[in-house]
Design an enzyme around this catalytic site. Structure first.
Site, mmCIF file in Angstrom:
data_model
loop_
_atom_site.group_PDB
_atom_site.id
_atom_site.type_symbol
_atom_site.label_atom_id
_atom_site.label_comp_id
_atom_site.label_asym_id
_atom_site.label_seq_id
_atom_site.Cartn_x
_atom_site.Cartn_y
_atom_site.Cartn_z
ATOM 1 N N THR A 68 4.663 16.579 24.153
ATOM 2 C CA THR A 68 3.442 16.989 24.616
ATOM 3 C C THR A 68 2.484 16.998 23.410
ATOM 4 O O THR A 68 1.374 16.439 23.435
ATOM 5 C CB THR A 68 3.501 18.404 24.826
ATOM 6 O OG1 THR A 68 4.971 18.366 25.679
ATOM 7 C CG2 THR A 68 2.500 19.109 25.762
ATOM 8 N N HIS A 126 11.328 8.497 27.792
ATOM 9 C CA HIS A 126 12.382 8.749 26.955
ATOM 10 C C HIS A 126 13.364 7.807 27.081
ATOM 11 O O HIS A 126 14.481 8.029 26.585
ATOM 12 C CB HIS A 126 13.101 10.282 27.432
ATOM 13 C CG HIS A 126 12.085 11.411 27.621
ATOM 14 N ND1 HIS A 126 11.507 11.852 26.442
ATOM 15 C CD2 HIS A 126 11.990 12.345 28.336
ATOM 16 C CE1 HIS A 126 10.885 12.902 26.623
ATOM 17 N NE2 HIS A 126 11.066 13.347 27.802
#
Ligand code: A3P
Length: 336
Positions: free
Chosen positions: A83, A143
């Site tokens: 984030t 990811h």
């Protein structure tokens, strides 16, 4: 949206079993599986573990994605500070379009909406989405491990990758809190998942996108071989020397800060805008809900500090992590 509505939307987002195609179910049936700590089963695909919702997005992404030469990929292991990285990169590369003012997009939009995840957002919604509307340079996050990225990205000499890594002890603690927050019931009770369970799964590499050490090491090795393509950044270093790393990051992304920008205090302004204290206190991040998943934006903000592991991991756990993971897997490769 009420918290009950958001909870049931998120459950639908995570538990895709009822909506899987026959083709995908057949594919899953060929993979080794294990009872999941997060979702019914985890599946082993190309050496890494995933639950079905993630794996479906990865397969669609690999099948349909075509990189453009200027694409930027922000890659992390979950709970490494994605984030924060998204917020920083969005602000750096868009600083002429969106100067740091009250109406900056980060003040009204969660960073995960501004820079979408490939497998759990873009390719979760649709098998083959049209990406023509995205502005250039396109910035994506994921990811996905290095070896599972499409060859077109791995072989590209122009696409850029920023990999953010974090102390695994803090990742474990962050992951444990995150899983408990996601799995809480309407009464907001913590789930029964213990930190020991999260820790053991992590050590065995059987959590989503695990094993961590292989994920991180593959990107680290690639960054050594190809530093113009992969920038390897550590969460802890960014915390300790933000200006230096911000400067390097902007240079790597081919948009270095001018001396005028430096003198005007722009770097400090960017760090302030993207700081945990600022972002976590914005209304959008305190009470907002991510449109693509139903998740509360607040689940991505907890403490934003280094070293919380000291409050959660026992000496035995730390020793095991050092012995089993760090020394066995990382030593001999020159990674500290
Ligand atoms: P903690 O749980 O240790 O607080 P990710 O974004 O990859 O899901 O990682 C979440 C972790 O990053 C959480 O760590 C969260 O608090 C932290 N984080 C979120 N925003 C941050 C920011 N702006 N600066 C530093 N850390 C941040």
């Amino acid at each position: 949206m009420t918290s009950d509505e958001s909870f049931s939307r998120m459950q639908k987002y995570l538990n895709v079993e009822d909506t899987l195609s026959q083709e995908f179910k057949t594919f899953l049936s060929t993979l080794p599986k294990i009872k999941g700590s997060f979702g019914p089963y985890g599946y082993l695909y190309e050496g890494f573990w995933y639950f079905p919702m993630i794996l479906r997005g990865i397969v669609a992404f690999r099948r349909h994605f075509h990189p453009q030469s200027s694409d930027i990929f922000l890659i992390t292991y979950p709970k490494s500070g994605t984030t924060w990285l998204k917020s920083l990169v969005f602000t750096i590369i868009n600083r002429h379009r969106f100067p740091i003012e009250a109406n900056h997009p980060l003040n009204t939009t969660n960073a995960h909406q501004l820079i979408p995840f490939l497998e759990t957002h873009i390719y979760h919604k649709e098998e083959n989405p049209n990406l023509d509307h995205l502005p250039f340079p396109r910035v994506f996050s994921t990811h996905i491990p290095w070896t599972t990225l499409p060859e077109s990205i791995r072989n590209s000499s122009t696409c850029k990758i920023v990999y953010l890594c974090r102390n695994p002890k803090d990742i474990i603690v962050s992951l444990w809190h995150f899983q408990n927050k996601l799995m809480h019931d309407e009464t907001k009770e913590m789930a029964t998942n213990s930190i020991l369970e999260t820790f053991e799964n992590f050590c065995q590499g059987v959590n989503d996108y695990g094993p961590f050490w292989r994920h991180m090491l593959d990107y680290w090795k690639q960054s050594k071989e190809n530093p113009d393509k992969i920038y390897f950044l550590k969460y802890e270093d960014m915390k300790e020397q933000p200006s230096m790393h911000l400067r390097r990051l902007a240079k790597f992304l081919d948009c270095p800060f001018s001396s005028d920008e430096e003198e005007s205090g722009l770097l400090e302004d960017i760090m302030k805008l993207c700081s945990f204290e600022n972002l976590s206190n914005l209304e959008i991040n305190k009470n907002g809900v991510l449109s693509y998943s139903g998740m509360q934006s607040s689940v991505f903000f907890r403490q934003g500090k280094t070293g919380d592991w000291k409050n959660h991991l026992s000496d035995e756990m730390v020793q095991k992590l050092i012995n089993v993971i760090c020394e066995d897997k990382l030593s001999g490769l020159g990674f500290n």
